[in-house]
Design a protein around this motif. Structure first.
Motif, PDB file in Angstrom:
ATOM      1  N   VAL A 259       0.840  -1.207   0.000  1.00  0.00           N
ATOM      2  CA  VAL A 259       0.000   0.000   0.000  1.00  0.00           C
ATOM      3  C   VAL A 259       0.871   1.251   0.000  1.00  0.00           C
ATOM      4  O   VAL A 259       0.550   2.255  -0.657  1.00  0.00           O
ATOM      5  N   GLY A 260       1.996   1.206   0.719  1.00  0.00           N
ATOM      6  CA  GLY A 260       2.921   2.340   0.696  1.00  0.00           C
ATOM      7  C   GLY A 260       3.453   2.619  -0.691  1.00  0.00           C
ATOM      8  O   GLY A 260       3.545   3.775  -1.124  1.00  0.00           O
ATOM      9  N   LEU A 261       3.819   1.557  -1.413  1.00  0.00           N
ATOM     10  CA  LEU A 261       4.269   1.730  -2.799  1.00  0.00           C
ATOM     11  C   LEU A 261       3.156   2.294  -3.670  1.00  0.00           C
ATOM     12  O   LEU A 261       3.380   3.181  -4.509  1.00  0.00           O
ATOM     13  N   ILE A 262       1.966   1.757  -3.491  1.00  0.00           N
ATOM     14  CA  ILE A 262       0.837   2.174  -4.322  1.00  0.00           C
ATOM     15  C   ILE A 262       0.501   3.643  -4.091  1.00  0.00           C
ATOM     16  O   ILE A 262       0.160   4.375  -5.027  1.00  0.00           O
ATOM     17  N   LYS A 263       0.603   4.109  -2.855  1.00  0.00           N
ATOM     18  CA  LYS A 263       0.299   5.508  -2.549  1.00  0.00           C
ATOM     19  C   LYS A 263       1.171   6.459  -3.369  1.00  0.00           C
ATOM     20  O   LYS A 263       0.666   7.381  -4.023  1.00  0.00           O
ATOM     21  N   TYR A 264       2.471   6.221  -3.340  1.00  0.00           N
ATOM     22  CA  TYR A 264       3.378   7.091  -4.095  1.00  0.00           C
ATOM     23  C   TYR A 264       3.160   6.924  -5.594  1.00  0.00           C
ATOM     24  O   TYR A 264       3.196   7.903  -6.352  1.00  0.00           O
ATOM     25  N   GLY A 265       2.938   5.705  -6.041  1.00  0.00           N
ATOM     26  CA  GLY A 265       2.762   5.463  -7.464  1.00  0.00           C
ATOM     27  C   GLY A 265       1.520   6.115  -8.024  1.00  0.00           C
ATOM     28  O   GLY A 265       1.533   6.685  -9.123  1.00  0.00           O
ATOM     29  N   VAL A 266       0.416   6.071  -7.270  1.00  0.00           N
ATOM     30  CA  VAL A 266      -0.831   6.667  -7.738  1.00  0.00           C
ATOM     31  C   VAL A 266      -0.699   8.178  -7.845  1.00  0.00           C
ATOM     32  O   VAL A 266      -1.274   8.809  -8.741  1.00  0.00           O
ATOM     33  N   ILE A 267       0.051   8.799  -6.928  1.00  0.00           N
ATOM     34  CA  ILE A 267       0.271  10.247  -7.010  1.00  0.00           C
ATOM     35  C   ILE A 267       0.972  10.605  -8.319  1.00  0.00           C
ATOM     36  O   ILE A 267       0.583  11.556  -9.010  1.00  0.00           O
ATOM     37  N   ILE A 268       1.992   9.831  -8.675  1.00  0.00           N
ATOM     38  CA  ILE A 268       2.703  10.083  -9.928  1.00  0.00           C
ATOM     39  C   ILE A 268       1.787   9.860 -11.117  1.00  0.00           C
ATOM     40  O   ILE A 268       1.722  10.682 -12.056  1.00  0.00           O
ATOM     41  N   VAL A 269       1.051   8.772 -11.116  1.00  0.00           N
ATOM     42  CA  VAL A 269       0.150   8.455 -12.226  1.00  0.00           C
ATOM     43  C   VAL A 269      -0.928   9.522 -12.373  1.00  0.00           C
ATOM     44  O   VAL A 269      -1.295   9.914 -13.494  1.00  0.00           O
ATOM     45  N   ALA A 270      -1.452  10.026 -11.255  1.00  0.00           N
ATOM     46  CA  ALA A 270      -2.504  11.036 -11.307  1.00  0.00           C
ATOM     47  C   ALA A 270      -1.991  12.380 -11.804  1.00  0.00           C
ATOM     48  O   ALA A 270      -2.755  13.169 -12.381  1.00  0.00           O
ATOM     49  N   ALA A 271      -0.704  12.668 -11.594  1.00  0.00           N
ATOM     50  CA  ALA A 271      -0.147  13.960 -12.003  1.00  0.00           C
ATOM     51  C   ALA A 271       0.320  13.979 -13.451  1.00  0.00           C
ATOM     52  O   ALA A 271       0.526  15.064 -14.016  1.00  0.00           O
ATOM     53  N   LEU A 272       0.489  12.830 -14.069  1.00  0.00           N
ATOM     54  CA  LEU A 272       1.046  12.774 -15.421  1.00  0.00           C
ATOM     55  C   LEU A 272       0.234  13.538 -16.467  1.00  0.00           C
ATOM     56  O   LEU A 272       0.817  14.247 -17.293  1.00  0.00           O
ATOM     57  N   PRO A 273      -1.100  13.428 -16.508  1.00  0.00           N
ATOM     58  CA  PRO A 273      -1.842  14.158 -17.546  1.00  0.00           C
ATOM     59  C   PRO A 273      -1.637  15.668 -17.512  1.00  0.00           C
ATOM     60  O   PRO A 273      -1.468  16.301 -18.558  1.00  0.00           O
ATOM     61  N   LEU A 274      -1.637  16.262 -16.309  1.00  0.00           N
ATOM     62  CA  LEU A 274      -1.430  17.713 -16.218  1.00  0.00           C
ATOM     63  C   LEU A 274      -0.007  18.081 -16.608  1.00  0.00           C
ATOM     64  O   LEU A 274       0.224  19.117 -17.249  1.00  0.00           O
ATOM     65  N   LEU A 275       0.960  17.247 -16.217  1.00  0.00           N
ATOM     66  CA  LEU A 275       2.346  17.503 -16.600  1.00  0.00           C
ATOM     67  C   LEU A 275       2.519  17.405 -18.114  1.00  0.00           C
ATOM     68  O   LEU A 275       3.341  18.115 -18.705  1.00  0.00           O
ATOM     69  N   ALA A 276       1.740  16.541 -18.759  1.00  0.00           N
ATOM     70  CA  ALA A 276       1.821  16.406 -20.209  1.00  0.00           C
ATOM     71  C   ALA A 276       1.069  17.519 -20.921  1.00  0.00           C
ATOM     72  O   ALA A 276       1.446  17.929 -22.023  1.00  0.00           O
ATOM     73  N   LEU A 277      -0.001  18.040 -20.303  1.00  0.00           N
ATOM     74  CA  LEU A 277      -0.811  19.079 -20.945  1.00  0.00           C
ATOM     75  C   LEU A 277      -0.182  20.456 -20.856  1.00  0.00           C
ATOM     76  O   LEU A 277      -0.246  21.234 -21.814  1.00  0.00           O
ATOM     77  N   TYR A 278       0.437  20.763 -19.719  1.00  0.00           N
ATOM     78  CA  TYR A 278       0.901  22.132 -19.484  1.00  0.00           C
ATOM     79  C   TYR A 278       1.916  22.635 -20.502  1.00  0.00           C
ATOM     80  O   TYR A 278       1.817  23.800 -20.930  1.00  0.00           O
ATOM     81  N   PRO A 279       2.919  21.853 -20.945  1.00  0.00           N
ATOM     82  CA  PRO A 279       3.880  22.397 -21.918  1.00  0.00           C
ATOM     83  C   PRO A 279       3.243  22.899 -23.204  1.00  0.00           C
ATOM     84  O   PRO A 279       3.737  23.859 -23.813  1.00  0.00           O
ATOM     85  N   PHE A 280       2.133  22.286 -23.622  1.00  0.00           N
ATOM     86  CA  PHE A 280       1.478  22.703 -24.856  1.00  0.00           C
ATOM     87  C   PHE A 280       0.696  24.008 -24.679  1.00  0.00           C
ATOM     88  O   PHE A 280       0.468  24.734 -25.646  1.00  0.00           O
ATOM     89  N   LEU A 281       0.285  24.297 -23.444  1.00  0.00           N
ATOM     90  CA  LEU A 281      -0.500  25.503 -23.171  1.00  0.00           C
ATOM     91  C   LEU A 281       0.298  26.584 -22.468  1.00  0.00           C
ATOM     92  O   LEU A 281      -0.231  27.666 -22.208  1.00  0.00           O
ATOM     93  N   GLN A 282       1.572  26.318 -22.160  1.00  0.00           N
ATOM     94  CA  GLN A 282       2.346  27.253 -21.347  1.00  0.00           C
ATOM     95  C   GLN A 282       2.465  28.624 -22.004  1.00  0.00           C
ATOM     96  O   GLN A 282       2.266  29.653 -21.361  1.00  0.00           O
ATOM     97  N   ARG A 283       2.780  28.648 -23.304  1.00  0.00           N
ATOM     98  CA  ARG A 283       2.974  29.928 -23.993  1.00  0.00           C
ATOM     99  C   ARG A 283       1.699  30.756 -23.952  1.00  0.00           C
ATOM    100  O   ARG A 283       1.722  31.944 -23.604  1.00  0.00           O
ATOM    101  N   TYR A 284       0.572  30.145 -24.290  1.00  0.00           N
ATOM    102  CA  TYR A 284      -0.699  30.860 -24.255  1.00  0.00           C
ATOM    103  C   TYR A 284      -1.101  31.211 -22.832  1.00  0.00           C
ATOM    104  O   TYR A 284      -1.673  32.277 -22.584  1.00  0.00           O
ATOM    105  N   PHE A 285      -0.795  30.314 -21.890  1.00  0.00           N
ATOM    106  CA  PHE A 285      -1.183  30.549 -20.497  1.00  0.00           C
ATOM    107  C   PHE A 285      -0.488  31.782 -19.934  1.00  0.00           C
ATOM    108  O   PHE A 285      -1.124  32.667 -19.356  1.00  0.00           O
ATOM    109  N   VAL A 286       0.826  31.858 -20.106  1.00  0.00           N
ATOM    110  CA  VAL A 286       1.592  33.001 -19.597  1.00  0.00           C
ATOM    111  C   VAL A 286       1.140  34.286 -20.279  1.00  0.00           C
ATOM    112  O   VAL A 286       0.929  35.314 -19.636  1.00  0.00           O
ATOM    113  N   GLN A 287       0.954  34.222 -21.606  1.00  0.00           N
ATOM    114  CA  GLN A 287       0.527  35.408 -22.342  1.00  0.00           C
ATOM    115  C   GLN A 287      -0.854  35.863 -21.897  1.00  0.00           C
ATOM    116  O   GLN A 287      -1.097  37.052 -21.701  1.00  0.00           O
TER     117      GLN A 287
END
Length: 296
Positions: A259-287
């Protein structure tokens, strides 16, 4: 050829202190993320003993194997992506529909409407009235209870309104002289010029919905409709992994380790979509954020 001015001792000292402070803040922000990453594939016993702090030790991918083999995680992923996409689409459309008229100087009573919007930044209907409203609309245990309740708020409307106020008035006047209707003007001129603020609205909506779990906790009863964050909450807070994550483990000690392993792993898995989306929107977001903050 101009000569470069030599920095004084106080300027050098200031630069050193400034870079040191910024480096410290950067480490404070990045290290927790890095620790979660290395802890997700390190031996849980070593993590609990505090032996993992810089490099992973006794590397194991048992947690990720169980996460990706569990159907409940994928159902939560599917639901979160669906909820976030619908919230981005509906919320962005509603924000633009509300903000653009409020930015028009010829819109009678716009200040009164802005007062009503601003009031919601300080006061809201409360949890019980909102729950009763959702229940009376027969939205309980449906995805619309999660999507519509948090689709838009006054904050993003104010940001979009500020952006629209910065658009050149001469474009609208020229379009009116050519017989352009309001809807065609919005479609042909306003929306193409509004890519930065649209990116901001989409990112705000996706992040708000992706990280949210409270609405799902209140309004959803069916586990097949749970978003990923609610499943993550059950694992992190209630220590109750869903699905078949740990059903095959017999001993309580081994189950606690996994369960300890799963806790850390799920956090990483849950954060991946936002980490993948932000670089494509960063330029427009800052502007969009900078343009939306120039005028108020």
């Amino acid at each position: 050829m101009p000569t470069l001015k030599r920095k004084s001792g106080s300027d050098i000292l200031f630069d050193v202190a400034n870079y040191t402070l910024l480096l410290g803040f950067t480490l404070l922000i990045l290290y927790p993320l890095y620790f979660i990453l290395i802890a997700s594939f390190s031996d849980p016993d070593r993590v609990s003993a505090g032996a993992v702090w810089l490099w992973p030790t006794d590397v194991t991918f048992e947690g990720y194997r169980r996460i990706f083999a569990d159907g409940a995680i994928w159902i939560g992923y599917r639901n979160s992506i669906l909820y976030a996409a619908l919230t981005a689409l509906i919320g962005t459309a509603l924000a633009i529909m509300a903000a653009y008229p409020l930015a028009r100087k010829d819109f009678y009573g716009r200040n009164v409407f802005m007062i009503f919007f601003a009031i919601t930044l300080f006061f809201n209907g409360g949890l019980i009235p909102t729950y009763l409203l959702v229940k009376n609309l027969h939205l309980m245990n449906s995805m619309w209870a999660v999507v519509l309740v948090s689709a838009v708020d006054a904050f993003v409307i104010i940001i979009a309104r500020t952006f629209f106020q910065g658009l050149p008035e001469e474009i609208r006047e020229a379009a009116n002289m050519d017989g352009c209707t309001n809807m065609r003007y919005i479609r042909s001129f306003v929306l193409p010029l509004s890519k930065p603020i649209i990116a901001v609205l989409v990112l705000f909506a996706v992040v708000r919905q992706w990280n949210g779990f409270f609405d799902a906790l209140i309004y959803l009863n069916d586990s097949d409709k749970y978003p990923l964050q609610l499943i993550l909450r059950n694992i992190l807070i209630e220590n109750q992994p869903s699905g078949n994550l740990v059903d095959d483990i017999q001993t309580a000690l081994e189950k606690q380790r996994i369960v300890g392993l799963i806790k850390y792993g799920v956090i990483i898995v849950a954060a991946l979509p936002l980490l993948a989306l932000y670089p494509f929107l960063q330029r427009y977001f800052v502007q969009g954020v900078f343009i939306g903050s120039v005028k108020g």
